[in-house]
Design an enzyme around this catalytic site. Structure first.
Site, mmCIF file in Angstrom:
data_model
loop_
_atom_site.group_PDB
_atom_site.id
_atom_site.type_symbol
_atom_site.label_atom_id
_atom_site.label_comp_id
_atom_site.label_asym_id
_atom_site.label_seq_id
_atom_site.Cartn_x
_atom_site.Cartn_y
_atom_site.Cartn_z
ATOM 1 N N HIS A 1 7.448 -2.687 1.224
ATOM 2 C CA HIS A 1 8.438 -2.254 2.233
ATOM 3 C C HIS A 1 9.655 -1.585 1.589
ATOM 4 O O HIS A 1 10.749 -1.626 2.156
ATOM 5 C CB HIS A 1 8.855 -3.422 3.142
ATOM 6 C CG HIS A 1 7.806 -3.749 4.166
ATOM 7 N ND1 HIS A 1 8.021 -4.612 5.221
ATOM 8 C CD2 HIS A 1 6.536 -3.329 4.296
ATOM 9 C CE1 HIS A 1 6.924 -4.705 5.959
ATOM 10 N NE2 HIS A 1 6.009 -3.930 5.401
ATOM 11 N N HIS B 1 -3.979 -0.592 9.408
ATOM 12 C CA HIS B 1 -2.847 0.062 10.081
ATOM 13 C C HIS B 1 -2.435 1.294 9.289
ATOM 14 O O HIS B 1 -2.408 1.296 8.063
ATOM 15 C CB HIS B 1 -1.693 -0.906 10.351
ATOM 16 C CG HIS B 1 -0.795 -1.260 9.208
ATOM 17 N ND1 HIS B 1 0.267 -0.483 8.821
ATOM 18 C CD2 HIS B 1 -0.769 -2.337 8.389
ATOM 19 C CE1 HIS B 1 0.905 -1.060 7.826
ATOM 20 N NE2 HIS B 1 0.288 -2.197 7.522
ATOM 21 N N ASP C 1 -5.395 -4.399 4.880
ATOM 22 C CA ASP C 1 -3.959 -4.145 4.903
ATOM 23 C C ASP C 1 -3.400 -4.524 3.537
ATOM 24 O O ASP C 1 -3.230 -5.696 3.237
ATOM 25 C CB ASP C 1 -3.307 -4.974 6.023
ATOM 26 C CG ASP C 1 -1.814 -4.696 6.165
ATOM 27 O OD1 ASP C 1 -1.292 -3.865 5.403
ATOM 28 O OD2 ASP C 1 -1.190 -5.316 7.046
ATOM 29 N N ASP D 1 1.107 -0.042 1.368
ATOM 30 C CA ASP D 1 1.214 -0.606 2.734
ATOM 31 C C ASP D 1 1.418 0.512 3.735
ATOM 32 O O ASP D 1 2.533 0.888 4.011
ATOM 33 C CB ASP D 1 2.372 -1.607 2.767
ATOM 34 C CG ASP D 1 2.564 -2.253 4.102
ATOM 35 O OD1 ASP D 1 1.655 -2.174 4.950
ATOM 36 O OD2 ASP D 1 3.644 -2.833 4.329
ATOM 37 N N GLU E 1 1.812 -1.255 13.678
ATOM 38 C CA GLU E 1 1.599 -2.608 13.132
ATOM 39 C C GLU E 1 2.915 -3.187 12.656
ATOM 40 O O GLU E 1 3.204 -4.373 12.828
ATOM 41 C CB GLU E 1 0.594 -2.553 11.970
ATOM 42 C CG GLU E 1 0.197 -3.937 11.423
ATOM 43 C CD GLU E 1 1.091 -4.481 10.307
ATOM 44 O OE1 GLU E 1 0.890 -5.638 9.913
ATOM 45 O OE2 GLU E 1 1.989 -3.758 9.832
ATOM 46 N N GLU E 2 3.718 -2.318 12.048
ATOM 47 C CA GLU E 2 4.979 -2.791 11.452
ATOM 48 C C GLU E 2 6.001 -3.233 12.504
ATOM 49 O O GLU E 2 6.982 -3.867 12.176
ATOM 50 C CB GLU E 2 5.568 -1.697 10.540
ATOM 51 C CG GLU E 2 4.672 -1.308 9.366
ATOM 52 C CD GLU E 2 4.597 -2.375 8.275
ATOM 53 O OE1 GLU E 2 5.190 -3.460 8.466
ATOM 54 O OE2 GLU E 2 3.948 -2.123 7.243
ATOM 55 N N ASP F 1 -21.732 3.524 -3.972
ATOM 56 C CA ASP F 1 -20.438 3.395 -4.633
ATOM 57 C C ASP F 1 -19.445 4.321 -3.930
ATOM 58 O O ASP F 1 -19.765 5.481 -3.652
ATOM 59 C CB ASP F 1 -20.567 3.796 -6.110
ATOM 60 C CG ASP F 1 -19.226 3.796 -6.808
ATOM 61 O OD1 ASP F 1 -18.718 2.695 -7.071
ATOM 62 O OD2 ASP F 1 -18.680 4.885 -7.062
HETATM 63 N N1 TRP Z 1 1.010 -6.809 7.379
HETATM 64 C C1 TRP Z 1 2.150 -6.870 6.491
HETATM 65 C C2 TRP Z 1 2.884 -5.587 6.596
HETATM 66 O O1 TRP Z 1 2.288 -4.600 6.925
HETATM 67 C C3 TRP Z 1 1.772 -7.043 5.062
HETATM 68 C C4 TRP Z 1 1.313 -8.399 4.793
HETATM 69 C C5 TRP Z 1 2.073 -9.436 4.416
HETATM 70 C C6 TRP Z 1 -0.001 -8.824 4.915
HETATM 71 N N2 TRP Z 1 1.264 -10.503 4.298
HETATM 72 C C7 TRP Z 1 0.026 -10.154 4.594
HETATM 73 C C8 TRP Z 1 -1.177 -8.187 5.246
HETATM 74 C C9 TRP Z 1 -1.122 -10.859 4.612
HETATM 75 C C10 TRP Z 1 -2.325 -8.894 5.268
HETATM 76 C C11 TRP Z 1 -2.302 -10.214 4.954
HETATM 77 O O2 TRP Z 1 4.040 -5.570 6.338
HETATM 78 ZN ZN ZN Z 2 4.033 -3.479 5.963
HETATM 79 CA CA CA Z 3 -16.085 2.780 -6.449
#
Ligand code: TRP
Ligand code: ZN
Ligand code: CA
Length: 324
Positions: free
Chosen positions: A293, A131, A206, A143, A177-178, A50
């Protein structure tokens, strides 16, 4: 399982993806070919521990404090991003991981990926990543401190349990990533083909603590999907295929080069439907993450139940898929 020489020769082609997918499909007992043992007998294929959600939340608090001390964000090119890398790296180094910081350039600023290896007995590698950068507006706690913290705590659990995996376990925290999956794309583009060919799967996390959570499982690879959907089904939690995920996060960088991918997602800016609210709770007609965001993506923007379930499912997948 095909001999290594066959896998290596075929990599980079559509056939390679099929072979890798085929190899992965041998893991769940229900999908095993008749010639394979019904149950993996190796001593180390114990159940995953766990994951204490309090530990995951402590990492969220630390990353939130890092943002607060660095202009309110952890974005690429800003001091809060580098401090986030330093925080995660220190915990991994103290736990005995072999860590590497890979640098790249994006938008004129230096970016960083953090990679941590836990050696296995075979030459195959299982990856799990998240990310670590936020957008410039806010601390980026759902996020994506959420995925980053769950991957970190899973890695620390591997060390605490002194897991002796067949596969090398490779945990990754991506930069930029962004800005368009820049860090993960840099990683796959610079990893030698022979190294990439060892990677049997990449699991992406993510946004896994969305306040108005849904339970979405990436449906890109049936074997990897099943490891997650079965875990949730066993606990009576309904899931849906993550149709919003396509190309939207770092798994796309791996998919592009033929690596099987899986992952979990609790939703971003889309609206939860009435049917989804009935099966998952929460509020219909409201975003899965109304602070997506935004400046309000702080430590109160987390659904602890969702974070706990997804962290435990992550650890389950790593334990299960670490066995050859
Ligand atoms: N990756 C996107 C971000 O960081 C977030 C996101 C939007 C996302 N749709 C997604 C992540 C679907 C995983 C799957 O802004
Ligand atoms: Zn994001
Ligand atoms: Ca747990």
């Amino acid at each position: 399982m095909p001999p290594r020489s066959r896998r290596r020769k075929a990599l980079g082609t559509g056939l390679a993806a099929a072979l890798l997918t085929g190899a992965l499909a041998a893991f769940p007992a229900s999908a095993a070919p008749a010639s394979a043992p019904a149950i993996a007998p190796a001593a180390h294929t114990t159940a995953a521990p766990d994951i204490p959600v309090a530990n995951v939340r402590a990492h969220l608090d630390a990353l939130n404090s890092i943002a607060a001390a660095n202009g309110g964000n952890r974005a690429h090119g800003r001091p809060g991003y580098r401090a986030s890398v330093d925080y995660v790296k220190k915990r991994l180094d103290d736990a005995g991981f072999r860590t590497t910081v890979q640098t790249f350039t994006a938008n004129g600023a230096t970016g960083y990926n953090l990679i941590a290896d836990w050696p296995g007995a075979s030459d195959r590698v299982l990856m799990a990543g998240a990310h670590l950068d936020s957008v410039t507006r806010g601390a980026g706690i759902n996020d994506n401190a959420s995925g980053s913290a769950a991957v970190l705590e899973t890695a620390l659990a591997v060390s605490r349990e002194n897991l002796k995996p067949d596969k090398t376990l490779r945990f990754a925290w991506w930069g930029a990533e962004e800005l368009g999956l820049v860090g993960s794309r840099h990683y796959v583009n610079t990893l030698p083909r022979t190294e990439l060919n060892r990677v049997t799967g990449y699991l992406n996390f993510d946004m896994i603590g969305s306040i108005n959570a849904g339970y979405f499982v990436y449906n890109d690879n049936p074997a990897l999907e099943k490891v997650f959907t079965q875990w949730f089904a066993d606990r009576g939690v309904p899931t849906e295929p993550a149709t919003e995920t396509s190309g939207r996060s770092d798994h796309a960088s791996f998919q592009r080069v033929g690596v099987p991918v899986g992952g979990l997602f609790t939703g971003a800016g889309r609206t939860k439907t009435a049917a989804q609210a009935r099966k998952w709770g929460g509020q219909a007609g409201r975003s899965f993450d109304p602070c997506y965001h935004s400046a309000c993506d702080g430590t109160s923007n987390i659904n602890t139940t969702a974070l706990d379930r997804n962290s435990d499912a992550l650890a389950h997948a790593v334990w299960t898929l670490s066995a050859d």
